[in-house]
Design a protein around this motif. Sequence first.
Motif, PDB file in Angstrom:
ATOM      1  N   HIS A  97      46.327  24.981  35.031  1.00 27.45           N
ATOM      2  CA  HIS A  97      47.899  25.165  35.906  1.00 27.45           C
ATOM      3  C   HIS A  97      48.457  26.278  35.841  1.00 27.45           C
ATOM      4  CE1 HIS A  97      49.517  23.259  39.347  1.00 27.45           C
ATOM      5  NE2 HIS A  97      50.551  23.132  38.568  1.00 27.45           N
ATOM      6  N   LEU A  98      48.965  26.644  34.582  1.00 23.71           N
ATOM      7  CA  LEU A  98      49.706  27.431  34.211  1.00 23.71           C
ATOM      8  C   LEU A  98      49.055  28.829  34.052  1.00 23.71           C
ATOM      9  CD1 LEU A  98      52.836  28.495  33.375  1.00 23.71           C
ATOM     10  CD2 LEU A  98      52.195  28.184  30.997  1.00 23.71           C
ATOM     11  N   GLY A  99      48.128  28.956  33.718  1.00 22.73           N
ATOM     12  CA  GLY A  99      46.964  29.966  33.589  1.00 22.73           C
ATOM     13  C   GLY A  99      46.967  30.481  35.021  1.00 22.73           C
ATOM     14  N   LEU A 100      46.683  29.916  35.942  1.00 26.32           N
ATOM     15  CA  LEU A 100      46.673  30.374  37.196  1.00 26.32           C
ATOM     16  C   LEU A 100      47.654  31.497  37.727  1.00 26.32           C
ATOM     17  CD1 LEU A 100      46.341  27.371  39.668  1.00 26.32           C
ATOM     18  CD2 LEU A 100      44.677  29.379  39.467  1.00 26.32           C
ATOM     19  N   ILE A 101      49.131  31.475  37.190  1.00 26.12           N
ATOM     20  CA  ILE A 101      49.998  32.300  37.370  1.00 26.12           C
ATOM     21  C   ILE A 101      50.487  33.297  36.108  1.00 26.12           C
ATOM     22  CG2 ILE A 101      51.128  31.531  39.543  1.00 26.12           C
ATOM     23  CD1 ILE A 101      53.269  30.712  37.234  1.00 26.12           C
ATOM     24  N   ALA A 102      50.020  32.689  35.007  1.00 24.00           N
ATOM     25  CA  ALA A 102      50.805  33.443  33.763  1.00 24.00           C
ATOM     26  C   ALA A 102      49.547  33.406  32.558  1.00 24.00           C
ATOM     27  CB  ALA A 102      51.844  32.576  33.355  1.00 24.00           C
ATOM     28  N   SER A 103      48.543  33.504  32.780  1.00 24.90           N
ATOM     29  CA  SER A 103      47.436  34.003  31.739  1.00 24.90           C
ATOM     30  C   SER A 103      47.305  35.404  32.000  1.00 24.90           C
ATOM     31  CB  SER A 103      46.258  33.331  31.925  1.00 24.90           C
ATOM     32  OG  SER A 103      45.448  33.353  32.751  1.00 24.90           O
ATOM     33  N   SER A 104      46.535  35.975  30.908  1.00 31.08           N
ATOM     34  CA  SER A 104      46.040  37.257  30.875  1.00 31.08           C
ATOM     35  C   SER A 104      45.143  37.706  31.926  1.00 31.08           C
ATOM     36  CB  SER A 104      45.610  37.681  29.545  1.00 31.08           C
ATOM     37  OG  SER A 104      46.574  37.552  28.402  1.00 31.08           O
ATOM     38  N   ARG A 105      44.180  36.509  32.330  1.00 28.64           N
ATOM     39  CA  ARG A 105      43.207  36.733  33.195  1.00 28.64           C
ATOM     40  C   ARG A 105      43.721  36.732  34.664  1.00 28.64           C
ATOM     41  NH1 ARG A 105      39.890  32.706  33.500  1.00 28.64           N
ATOM     42  NH2 ARG A 105      38.243  33.932  34.581  1.00 28.64           N
ATOM     43  N   ALA A 106      44.941  36.117  34.689  1.00 26.66           N
ATOM     44  CA  ALA A 106      45.726  36.147  36.061  1.00 26.66           C
ATOM     45  C   ALA A 106      45.803  37.318  36.579  1.00 26.66           C
ATOM     46  CB  ALA A 106      47.137  35.295  35.904  1.00 26.66           C
ATOM     47  N   ARG A 107      45.941  38.186  35.874  1.00 29.57           N
ATOM     48  CA  ARG A 107      46.372  39.742  36.285  1.00 29.57           C
ATOM     49  C   ARG A 107      44.820  40.162  36.904  1.00 29.57           C
ATOM     50  NH1 ARG A 107      48.681  44.223  34.747  1.00 29.57           N
ATOM     51  NH2 ARG A 107      50.218  43.402  33.641  1.00 29.57           N
ATOM     52  N   GLU A 108      43.835  39.786  36.441  1.00 27.09           N
ATOM     53  CA  GLU A 108      42.528  40.290  37.018  1.00 27.09           C
ATOM     54  C   GLU A 108      41.942  39.467  38.309  1.00 27.09           C
ATOM     55  OE1 GLU A 108      39.937  39.455  33.892  1.00 27.09           O
ATOM     56  OE2 GLU A 108      40.952  40.629  32.291  1.00 27.09           O
ATOM     57  N   LEU A 109      42.427  38.349  38.404  1.00 23.47           N
ATOM     58  CA  LEU A 109      41.914  37.468  39.545  1.00 23.47           C
ATOM     59  C   LEU A 109      43.162  36.904  40.336  1.00 23.47           C
ATOM     60  CD1 LEU A 109      39.311  35.364  37.668  1.00 23.47           C
ATOM     61  CD2 LEU A 109      38.875  37.335  39.070  1.00 23.47           C
ATOM     62  N   THR A 110      44.092  36.341  40.078  1.00 26.29           N
ATOM     63  CA  THR A 110      45.327  35.807  40.914  1.00 26.29           C
ATOM     64  C   THR A 110      45.979  36.850  41.516  1.00 26.29           C
ATOM     65  OG1 THR A 110      45.260  33.684  39.334  1.00 26.29           O
ATOM     66  CG2 THR A 110      46.846  33.881  41.061  1.00 26.29           C
TER      67      THR A 110
ATOM     68  N   PRO B 108      45.680  40.108  41.985  1.00 26.53           N
ATOM     69  CA  PRO B 108      44.840  40.685  42.952  1.00 26.53           C
ATOM     70  C   PRO B 108      44.953  40.127  44.571  1.00 26.53           C
ATOM     71  CG  PRO B 108      44.005  41.280  41.089  1.00 26.53           C
ATOM     72  CD  PRO B 108      44.943  40.081  40.771  1.00 26.53           C
ATOM     73  N   ALA B 109      44.585  39.008  44.100  1.00 28.63           N
ATOM     74  CA  ALA B 109      44.751  38.278  45.671  1.00 28.63           C
ATOM     75  C   ALA B 109      46.037  38.017  46.289  1.00 28.63           C
ATOM     76  CB  ALA B 109      44.135  36.717  45.356  1.00 28.63           C
ATOM     77  N   VAL B 110      46.921  37.744  45.394  1.00 31.96           N
ATOM     78  CA  VAL B 110      48.400  37.760  45.947  1.00 31.96           C
ATOM     79  C   VAL B 110      48.731  39.079  46.702  1.00 31.96           C
ATOM     80  CG1 VAL B 110      50.725  37.236  45.438  1.00 31.96           C
ATOM     81  CG2 VAL B 110      49.025  35.809  44.586  1.00 31.96           C
ATOM     82  N   ASP B 111      48.371  40.256  45.924  1.00 32.19           N
ATOM     83  CA  ASP B 111      48.530  41.783  46.344  1.00 32.19           C
ATOM     84  C   ASP B 111      48.174  41.977  47.664  1.00 32.19           C
ATOM     85  OD1 ASP B 111      50.086  41.888  43.959  1.00 32.19           O
ATOM     86  OD2 ASP B 111      48.453  42.938  42.967  1.00 32.19           O
ATOM     87  N   LYS B 112      46.794  41.414  47.768  1.00 34.10           N
ATOM     88  CA  LYS B 112      46.238  41.844  49.059  1.00 34.10           C
ATOM     89  C   LYS B 112      46.661  41.040  50.076  1.00 34.10           C
ATOM     90  CE  LYS B 112      41.521  41.519  50.854  1.00 34.10           C
ATOM     91  NZ  LYS B 112      40.050  41.156  50.529  1.00 34.10           N
ATOM     92  N   HIS B 113      47.032  39.654  49.947  1.00 32.71           N
ATOM     93  CA  HIS B 113      47.848  38.853  51.003  1.00 32.71           C
ATOM     94  C   HIS B 113      49.034  39.556  51.193  1.00 32.71           C
ATOM     95  CE1 HIS B 113      48.502  35.540  53.435  1.00 32.71           C
ATOM     96  NE2 HIS B 113      49.615  35.285  52.701  1.00 32.71           N
ATOM     97  N   LEU B 114      49.990  39.947  50.408  1.00 36.97           N
ATOM     98  CA  LEU B 114      51.019  40.489  50.672  1.00 36.97           C
ATOM     99  C   LEU B 114      51.071  41.827  51.451  1.00 36.97           C
ATOM    100  CD1 LEU B 114      53.058  39.805  47.328  1.00 36.97           C
ATOM    101  CD2 LEU B 114      52.813  38.347  49.353  1.00 36.97           C
ATOM    102  N   ALA B 115      50.054  42.616  51.033  1.00 37.16           N
ATOM    103  CA  ALA B 115      50.015  43.705  51.700  1.00 37.16           C
ATOM    104  C   ALA B 115      49.402  43.496  53.149  1.00 37.16           C
ATOM    105  CB  ALA B 115      48.659  44.631  50.959  1.00 37.16           C
ATOM    106  N   ALA B 116      48.635  42.744  53.293  1.00 38.85           N
ATOM    107  CA  ALA B 116      47.961  42.358  54.717  1.00 38.85           C
ATOM    108  C   ALA B 116      49.188  42.065  55.443  1.00 38.85           C
ATOM    109  CB  ALA B 116      46.888  41.469  54.707  1.00 38.85           C
TER     110      ALA B 116
END
Length: 351
Positions: free
Chosen positions: A324-337, A339-347
């Motif tokens: 649950h916390l890893g979705l926003i605050a893990s090292s892998r969140a930088r690779e997956l979560t 970028p998905a947020v960035d794309k949505h904000l940019a769109a």
Amino acid sequence: MNQTSLLDSARNAWALSPFGLGFDIDHLTESVLLYDKPHARVERIAPTPEQTGNPVLLVTPLAVPVSCWDLRPGQSMAAHLATEEHRPTYTIDYGEMTFADRSMGFEHWVDGILPEAVRRISAEHDKPVHLVGWSHGGTMSLLLGAHLPELPIASITAIGTPTDYRLNFTFLPFFIAHEAVGLAPIFLATRLVGGTTAPVTRLGYRWLAPVRELTKPWALARNLHRPEVLAKISAVDRFIDEMPGYPGRFFNQAIGRIVVHRDLANGTVHLTDDLKIDMDRLEVPTLLIGSTTDVLANAASVEAGVSAYRNADVKFVEVAGFSHLGLIASSRARELTWPAVDKHLAANTTD
């Protein structure tokens, strides 16, 4: 292991002990205060002249510290948005919840605290605000968008936010209890103590991650020579130790209305006699992010929002292997979560 490694391990063991200073003590990203009111401290993260576009409000869930957005260097969505994506980025901290706050419910946030934050942040930049919420922060963001569609909201992102809790095995005991004896015993207990106390909240969070808790001593022992790994473990422990409790009314609404009665999935959320939120009024572009391995918000329960929020442009992204916390605050969140947020904000950037 050579002598230097042994000395490093000894120093790291001392840092982890009750007598040590720990790791990444000065971990928070620089911020400036926008305003500070009861249960609403709003700060702008690392402001710079280079930040442009619609501002972002990171909507913190209750019963967790605002540090969920800024856990440590490399695990800070707030710092990522503010210093890498160069977006004006804000956090909101609700502070401690005491017995005096026991009557506070969802309505206090979606009809008061959060609308004010959105209006004031929007006024600072003369642009609509992106809402990015995690867990119940996502729930409150969705409710806010449906309750006050006239607010200057550019988009909503809800991360680890279930819509239909029937699809999550973790919450099955609540459905069983409701069918057997009703929820009155649970509600009575929270009314007596004013909510879920901070120690109970922390214990519950650790109980929902049994593998981590059981394996942590071994993980610490075998990584004493790796300060980066120890810092990550310490950051999660610090996050859990800072958890406040839930106000009684909020907790009872979450279990009764959101979980058991599935109000989000059914389309109308009953908060008070005078406040019933029609989710068909949610029309802003919405992104839902979930993981199959999140015990609190598995992917299926999150994806249910795609069909539930019928008048919004809703997209769902599944990211694999996150807690649950890893979705926003893990090292892998930088690779997956992230970028998905960035794309949505940019769109969904507005002029």
